[in-house]
Design a protein around this motif. Sequence first.
Motif, PDB file in Angstrom:
ATOM      1  N   GLN A  21       0.599   6.731  -0.585  1.00  0.00           N
ATOM      2  CA  GLN A  21       0.794   5.736   0.745  1.00  0.00           C
ATOM      3  C   GLN A  21       1.781   5.176   0.037  1.00  0.00           C
ATOM      4  OE1 GLN A  21      -2.326   3.513   1.443  1.00  0.00           O
ATOM      5  NE2 GLN A  21      -2.208   2.982   3.688  1.00  0.00           N
ATOM      6  N   SER A  24       5.337   6.717   0.932  1.00  0.00           N
ATOM      7  CA  SER A  24       5.596   6.418   2.756  1.00  0.00           C
ATOM      8  C   SER A  24       5.680   4.994   3.153  1.00  0.00           C
ATOM      9  CB  SER A  24       4.152   7.570   3.269  1.00  0.00           C
ATOM     10  OG  SER A  24       3.293   5.915   4.049  1.00  0.00           O
ATOM     11  N   ILE A  25       5.169   3.928   2.646  1.00  0.00           N
ATOM     12  CA  ILE A  25       6.192   2.652   2.790  1.00  0.00           C
ATOM     13  C   ILE A  25       6.698   1.770   1.989  1.00  0.00           C
ATOM     14  CG2 ILE A  25       4.712   0.381   2.715  1.00  0.00           C
ATOM     15  CD1 ILE A  25       1.892   1.323   2.373  1.00  0.00           C
ATOM     16  N   GLN A  29      11.222   0.941   4.371  1.00  0.00           N
ATOM     17  CA  GLN A  29      11.313  -0.463   3.561  1.00  0.00           C
ATOM     18  C   GLN A  29      12.749  -0.266   3.003  1.00  0.00           C
ATOM     19  OE1 GLN A  29       9.027  -2.513   2.058  1.00  0.00           O
ATOM     20  NE2 GLN A  29       7.591  -1.977   3.364  1.00  0.00           N
ATOM     21  N   GLY A  80       0.103   4.630   6.324  1.00  0.00           N
ATOM     22  CA  GLY A  80       1.057   3.780   4.936  1.00  0.00           C
ATOM     23  C   GLY A  80       2.298   4.298   6.323  1.00  0.00           C
ATOM     24  N   SER A  81       3.242   4.989   6.620  1.00  0.00           N
ATOM     25  CA  SER A  81       3.750   5.291   7.574  1.00  0.00           C
ATOM     26  C   SER A  81       3.799   4.879   9.329  1.00  0.00           C
ATOM     27  CB  SER A  81       3.623   7.173   7.753  1.00  0.00           C
ATOM     28  OG  SER A  81       5.354   7.594   6.721  1.00  0.00           O
ATOM     29  N   ALA A  83       1.984   1.698   8.918  1.00  0.00           N
ATOM     30  CA  ALA A  83       2.055   0.445   8.799  1.00  0.00           C
ATOM     31  C   ALA A  83       3.362   0.115   8.271  1.00  0.00           C
ATOM     32  CB  ALA A  83       1.145   0.728   7.290  1.00  0.00           C
ATOM     33  N   ALA A  84       4.106   0.712   7.793  1.00  0.00           N
ATOM     34  CA  ALA A  84       5.643   0.619   7.361  1.00  0.00           C
ATOM     35  C   ALA A  84       6.234   0.301   9.178  1.00  0.00           C
ATOM     36  CB  ALA A  84       5.921   1.619   6.483  1.00  0.00           C
ATOM     37  N   HIS A  87       5.525  -3.266  11.707  1.00  0.00           N
ATOM     38  CA  HIS A  87       6.632  -4.084  10.780  1.00  0.00           C
ATOM     39  C   HIS A  87       8.413  -4.254  11.478  1.00  0.00           C
ATOM     40  CE1 HIS A  87       4.321  -5.449   7.199  1.00  0.00           C
ATOM     41  NE2 HIS A  87       3.298  -5.375   8.185  1.00  0.00           N
ATOM     42  N   ASN A  97       6.914  -7.484   5.159  1.00  0.00           N
ATOM     43  CA  ASN A  97       6.839  -6.313   4.376  1.00  0.00           C
ATOM     44  C   ASN A  97       6.707  -6.676   2.838  1.00  0.00           C
ATOM     45  OD1 ASN A  97       7.280  -4.171   6.177  1.00  0.00           O
ATOM     46  ND2 ASN A  97       9.219  -4.462   5.652  1.00  0.00           N
ATOM     47  N   ASN A 101       3.545  -5.636   0.808  1.00  0.00           N
ATOM     48  CA  ASN A 101       3.426  -4.770  -0.461  1.00  0.00           C
ATOM     49  C   ASN A 101       2.860  -6.002  -1.224  1.00  0.00           C
ATOM     50  OD1 ASN A 101       5.993  -3.395   0.745  1.00  0.00           O
ATOM     51  ND2 ASN A 101       7.335  -4.303  -0.213  1.00  0.00           N
ATOM     52  N   PHE A 104      -0.867  -4.541  -1.084  1.00  0.00           N
ATOM     53  CA  PHE A 104      -0.801  -3.445  -1.598  1.00  0.00           C
ATOM     54  C   PHE A 104      -0.715  -3.429  -3.160  1.00  0.00           C
ATOM     55  CE2 PHE A 104       0.137   1.244  -2.354  1.00  0.00           C
ATOM     56  CZ  PHE A 104      -0.912   1.553  -1.058  1.00  0.00           C
TER      57      PHE A 104
END
Length: 168
Positions: A21, A24-25, A29, A80-81, A83-84, A87, A97, A101, A104
């Motif tokens: 995850q 994927s975040i 970014q 995670g994707s 969530a990214a 933003h 972010n 971050n 997380f």
Amino acid sequence: MPNTKDIYTTGLRNAHAMENQALSILRPQVKRIEHYPEVAERIEQHIGETEKQIERLDQLLERVDGDRSALKDTALSMAGSMAAIGHTMAPDEIVKNSFANFAFENYEIAAYKSLVALAEGSGQADAVSLLQANLDEELAMAEWLDKHIQPLTMRYASLSSGGVDAKN
């Protein structure tokens, strides 16, 4: 009734999914960062660390005959994707972010502290050094983010005030 080793094995699977995850975040970014090269550099470094963390977790799962959970890996990677992506619409994407971050990283820190305790409690003392390596990397990233949130926020404000699209 699960025993400590069962709980430890489940924790390893969860950590494996958590690290997928994280990738994927972080990967989306870093591709979008334009005005904050120090952030991009540190995230790139942490992506490499995260890939090594997954390798360590694979080793530990092999030792306990625990397959990684492909379902958890996929589900958390998709989360995670999403969530990214969420933003990317924000005018202050870089700031949001950084908040996410930091949160997380602290979640990962708690997970590794728990895994270290479970490894020690389930007779997996040889796993502690690998888990500690992951924990140390997460602590370092959280510390870096903590030190950079305020300056990053002020840089964003300065660029925005100057008419620059400073979101990423």
